[in-house]
Every structure is written in structure tokens, then in C-alpha cells.
Design a protein around this motif. Structure first.
Motif, PDB file in Angstrom:
ATOM      1  N   GLU B  64     -41.959 -68.469  -2.583  1.00  0.00           N
ATOM      2  CA  GLU B  64     -42.660 -68.903  -4.699  1.00  0.00           C
ATOM      3  C   GLU B  64     -40.759 -69.631  -4.973  1.00  0.00           C
ATOM      4  O   GLU B  64     -40.960 -70.061  -5.581  1.00  0.00           O
ATOM      5  N   ARG B  65     -39.992 -68.158  -4.702  1.00  0.00           N
ATOM      6  CA  ARG B  65     -38.462 -68.280  -4.740  1.00  0.00           C
ATOM      7  C   ARG B  65     -38.083 -69.301  -4.583  1.00  0.00           C
ATOM      8  O   ARG B  65     -36.486 -69.813  -4.929  1.00  0.00           O
ATOM      9  N   GLY B  66     -38.572 -70.192  -2.970  1.00  0.00           N
ATOM     10  CA  GLY B  66     -38.388 -71.059  -2.540  1.00  0.00           C
ATOM     11  C   GLY B  66     -36.817 -70.753  -1.647  1.00  0.00           C
ATOM     12  O   GLY B  66     -36.300 -71.304  -0.633  1.00  0.00           O
ATOM     13  N   LEU B  67     -37.134 -69.365  -1.047  1.00  0.00           N
ATOM     14  CA  LEU B  67     -35.864 -68.767   0.001  1.00  0.00           C
ATOM     15  C   LEU B  67     -36.255 -68.906   1.311  1.00  0.00           C
ATOM     16  O   LEU B  67     -35.955 -68.657   2.394  1.00  0.00           O
ATOM     17  N   LEU B  68     -38.229 -68.513   0.906  1.00  0.00           N
ATOM     18  CA  LEU B  68     -38.461 -68.736   2.357  1.00  0.00           C
ATOM     19  C   LEU B  68     -39.534 -70.035   2.609  1.00  0.00           C
ATOM     20  O   LEU B  68     -40.327 -70.174   1.133  1.00  0.00           O
ATOM     21  N   LYS B  69     -39.548 -69.844   3.806  1.00  0.00           N
ATOM     22  CA  LYS B  69     -40.790 -71.294   3.708  1.00  0.00           C
ATOM     23  C   LYS B  69     -42.407 -70.392   5.157  1.00  0.00           C
ATOM     24  O   LYS B  69     -42.295 -69.901   5.261  1.00  0.00           O
ATOM     25  N   ARG B  70     -43.694 -70.680   4.420  1.00  0.00           N
ATOM     26  CA  ARG B  70     -44.467 -70.500   5.105  1.00  0.00           C
ATOM     27  C   ARG B  70     -45.077 -71.123   6.342  1.00  0.00           C
ATOM     28  O   ARG B  70     -45.989 -72.413   4.711  1.00  0.00           O
ATOM     29  N   SER B  71     -45.916 -70.798   7.148  1.00  0.00           N
ATOM     30  CA  SER B  71     -46.480 -71.868   8.159  1.00  0.00           C
ATOM     31  C   SER B  71     -47.177 -71.391   8.757  1.00  0.00           C
ATOM     32  O   SER B  71     -47.565 -69.823   9.541  1.00  0.00           O
ATOM     33  N   ILE B  72     -48.668 -72.304   9.393  1.00  0.00           N
ATOM     34  CA  ILE B  72     -49.574 -71.167  10.129  1.00  0.00           C
ATOM     35  C   ILE B  72     -48.974 -71.924  11.285  1.00  0.00           C
ATOM     36  O   ILE B  72     -48.892 -72.803  11.738  1.00  0.00           O
ATOM     37  N   GLU B  73     -49.474 -70.981  12.159  1.00  0.00           N
ATOM     38  CA  GLU B  73     -48.994 -70.994  13.873  1.00  0.00           C
ATOM     39  C   GLU B  73     -50.008 -70.839  14.646  1.00  0.00           C
ATOM     40  O   GLU B  73     -51.169 -69.177  14.348  1.00  0.00           O
ATOM     41  N   THR B  74     -50.283 -71.434  14.882  1.00  0.00           N
ATOM     42  CA  THR B  74     -51.456 -71.086  16.084  1.00  0.00           C
ATOM     43  C   THR B  74     -51.186 -71.210  18.072  1.00  0.00           C
ATOM     44  O   THR B  74     -50.550 -72.454  17.904  1.00  0.00           O
ATOM     45  N   GLY B  75     -51.871 -70.255  18.173  1.00  0.00           N
ATOM     46  CA  GLY B  75     -51.459 -70.275  19.355  1.00  0.00           C
ATOM     47  C   GLY B  75     -51.937 -69.241  19.936  1.00  0.00           C
ATOM     48  O   GLY B  75     -53.304 -69.220  19.225  1.00  0.00           O
TER      49      GLY B  75
END
Lengths: 260, 121
Positions: B64-75
């Protein structure tokens, strides 16, 4: 009891408003039914992804095993793209948020799923919407009775029924949560995993509130349940549930020792 | 990311971030991509009482602070959130310095200019 209050409210409306009352009742029922249909078509959004057996075999097979044990058909499982740990059920489906997978281990996630299977087994996924829409129905009738009949006594009784319904509804929903926990304890292989899961989820909520309160300005989603408990709460506290789970597990162990 | 606070008596990143968030960011800048579970395993060695919930909450806060990004990994093993750095350490430090100097220039312009010219010599 809820049913009785509901019928009493209906009776007052039909006795005092007669034909007009019947028309209003039918009209409100129609509107609520439309609202229900509109809502159920929107439960699944783009963030929900249906789980296939190959996605997470341990989860899929675990849920199949527990559903068999509970005597229900295997529910559809959806994974919700939401970092906040959450789980819920509707019709014969279970939704688990991705946040759960970050804070709980496999046994604990299966325990949370077992609680949702408990709701499906106990027919809560049918009863909960009925009870929820019932409150709108009760309020609408109370309002109509007082506006149209213009009799103080009718208004008073009708609104009293509505308030009584609200209080009993909360208690009813809480009891159903306990029943879902009880059902879960009978189908999970490690009963105390449910207790561990609730402790972790309680820790998560408490910590999140703490972090939020000490936070710099930032966007924070509103997820927390209210801190102040009231007679209108529909969920029991984590402490109440944990306490009951410990008592139930102790009783189960005792029964097992006696039978052996 | 806009730092809102600077703690004079803290070292390094901890001057602008809460201590545990600073530790998470130091690790993330090192590995670039990680799951909350990886970060938890790394920090657990130093902080024995640390819980998974704490790491998850803080990493999402850093998103939320913009320091990290979250994404979904499917494997294999299903779906999971994967976090990656949204800004380099150098960019972040540059932003911190810019913000602090801007704040000083708007509140104490003369003293700031005088001090900067003094240290420049």
C-alpha cells in the motif's frame, strides 16, 4: 422462535390492514425475492477462481474427504484474490481467500474449510439468506403498520416484534456458528487445528487494527469487525468459539476413552 | 512512496520505516522477489516469536505504501501471492532525501541554504 415472531407480524398486518396488508406483503416478498436473485448472481466476481483438483490436491482432496464424512455432495471451491484471510460459503460452495494461505498452515486451512462444510451441512447457506431478508420484511411491515393503521398500539407491537426479531436473529446466527464449529470438529483429522486457526485469525485482526491505528496516512481497507460487542452481533467472538472448541474436544476425547 | 516521518535517532531505513518493515525491505531489496512465507522463514531466525500474520500484514502494508508489488503466481502447489520490489533502494533513498530537503526548504529556507553552502565548502 424467529418463525413465530415473523408469523405474528404477518398476522397483525393482515388483521389491521386486511386486503391492503396482503397486497403489501406480496409486494414486499416479490421485491425481496428479486433482490435475492440479483444478489446471488453477483456473489462470484472476477476475483473468484474455481479450484480444480490439480490446483491444490491437498486442499481439494481434503475437502472431498470431509464432505464425504459430513454426508454432503462435494462443494465447489473458489479461491478469492484477497490478501485478507477470509472464508465463507453459499449454496453448495466454499470460498477461501488467498490471505488464508499466507497466515495458516494446511491443517488450519482445512479446519476453516470444515467450518464452512459445517454451515452447508446444517443448511445455513439456505437459512442465513432467509433470516437476513426476514429482517427487511419485518421492518417494512412494522413501518407500514404504523403508517397506515395509525394506531399507537399496533405501531408499538409491530416495532417491538421487529426489534425482538433483530435480537433473536443475532443470537440465532451466533448459535449457528457454534454448530458449524461442532460439525467441523467431527470431520477434521486434527480437531485442535480449528482452535489454532481461530487463534491466528484473532491475532491477525488484532494486529491489523494495531498497525492501522499507528499507521501513517495510507489506504486501509475496512475489514475489521467492530470492537464493541453488542446484542446485534451476528458472530460470536473468537474467544467464545475457542473456549467452546476446547470444551468440545475435551468431551470428544472423554467419550473416546470411555468407549475404548 | 512518500515518507511522512523521519526519526532522528534511528539508523538507516529505520529512520523512515517501522523497524520490522525496514528489515523486510532490506531483505526484499536483496532477493527482489519472495513470498510472505520466504520472508517469514528468513526473519524467524532472528525473531523467534514472529508469526506469519505479522509478516503478511506488514508486506501488504508495504504494498500500500508503494514499496512492494503483489501478484498471483500459479504453479505446482496451487496459487500464491508473490511480492516483488516496486522501487530500488537507491530510488527510495533519493526520494527520502528529496522529501526531507523540500520540507526543510519550505520551513527553514535560510538556515537550510546556509548549512548546505557550509557543508559544500
Amino acid at each position: 422462535m424467529l418463525r413465530l415472531i415473523f408469523l405474528a407480524q404477518l398476522a397483525i398486518t393482515l388483521v389491521y390492514l386486511r386486503r391492503l396488508g396482503l397486497l403489501f406483503v406480496l409486494g414486499i416478498l416479490l421485491v425481496l425475492f428479486g433482490l435475492y436473485l440479483w444478489t446471488i448472481t453477483r456473489i462470484l466476481r472476477g476475483e473468484h477462481r474455481k479450484l480444480s483438483p490439480d490446483d491444490m490436491p491437498w486442499l481439494y482432496e481434503g475437502i472431498v474427504r470431509m464432505a464425504n464424512k459430513a454426508g454432503i455432495t462435494t462443494p465447489e471451491i473458489y479461491i478469492l484474490d484477497d490478501y485478507i484471510p477470509n472464508a465463507y460459503s453459499f449454496r453448495n460452495s466454499i470460498v477461501l481467500s488467498m490471505g488464508l494461505f499466507e497466515v495458516l498452515d494446511e491443517e488450519e486451512i482445512l479446519a476453516v474449510a470444515a467450518h464452512e462444510i459445517g454451515h452447508i451441512k446444517n443448511k445455513d447457506t439456505i437459512l442465513f439468506p432467509l433470516v437476513s431478508y426476514g429482517r427487511y420484511f419485518m421492518f417494512a411491515l412494522a413501518l407500514l403498520n404504523s403508517l397506515i393503521s395509525q394506531e399507537a398500539l399496533v405501531s408499538l407491537v409491530s416495532f417491538t416484534f421487529y426489534l425482538l426479531y433483530e435480537v433473536l436473529r443475532s443470537d440465532y446466527l451466533k448459535q449457528r456458528e457454534f454448530k458449524a464449529d461442532e460439525a467441523a470438529l467431527r470431520i477434521i483429522s486434527t480437531p485442535l487445528a480449528l482452535k489454532r486457526a481461530l487463534e491466528e485469525l484473532k491475532y491477525y485482526e488484532d494486529l491489523r487494527i494495531e498497525v492501522k491505528e499507528s499507521a501513517f496516512p495510507s489506504i486501509e481497507p475496512e475489514i475489521e469487525r467492530p470492537h464493541q460487542r453488542s446484542i446485534f452481533d451476528t458472530h460470536p467472538s473468537y474467544e467464545e468459539r475457542i473456549w467452546r472448541i476446547i470444551a468440545e474436544v475435551e468431551a470428544m476425547n472423554l467419550r473416546e476413552r470411555i468407549l475404548n | 512512496m512518500q515518507p511522512h516521518e523521519f526519526k532522528l535517532n534511528e539508523d538507516g531505513l529505520k529512520a523512515v520505516l517501522p523497524p520490522m518493515e525496514a528489515e523486510i525491505m532490506e531483505y526484499m531489496w536483496k532477493v527482489k522477489v519472495a513470498t510472505a512465507g520466504d520472508v517469514y522463514e528468513y526473519l524467524k531466525e532472528k525473531h523467534e516469536t514472529l508469526r506469519r500474520s505479522t509478516v503478511s500484514i506488514l508486506m501488504n502494508r508495504l504494498c500500500e505504501r508503494g514499496l512492494l508489488k503483489r501478484s498471483i503466481e500459479t504453479g505446482r502447489g496451487g496459487m500464491r501471492y508473490v511480492y516483488s520490489v516496486a522501487t530500488s533502494k537507491e530510488e527510495f533513498e533519493k526520494k527520502v532525501v528529496e522529501n526531507i530537503l523540500n520540507a526543510l526548504m519550505s520551513n527553514f529556507k535560510e538556515a537550510t541554504v546556509a548549512y548546505l553552502s557550509k557543508i559544500k565548502k
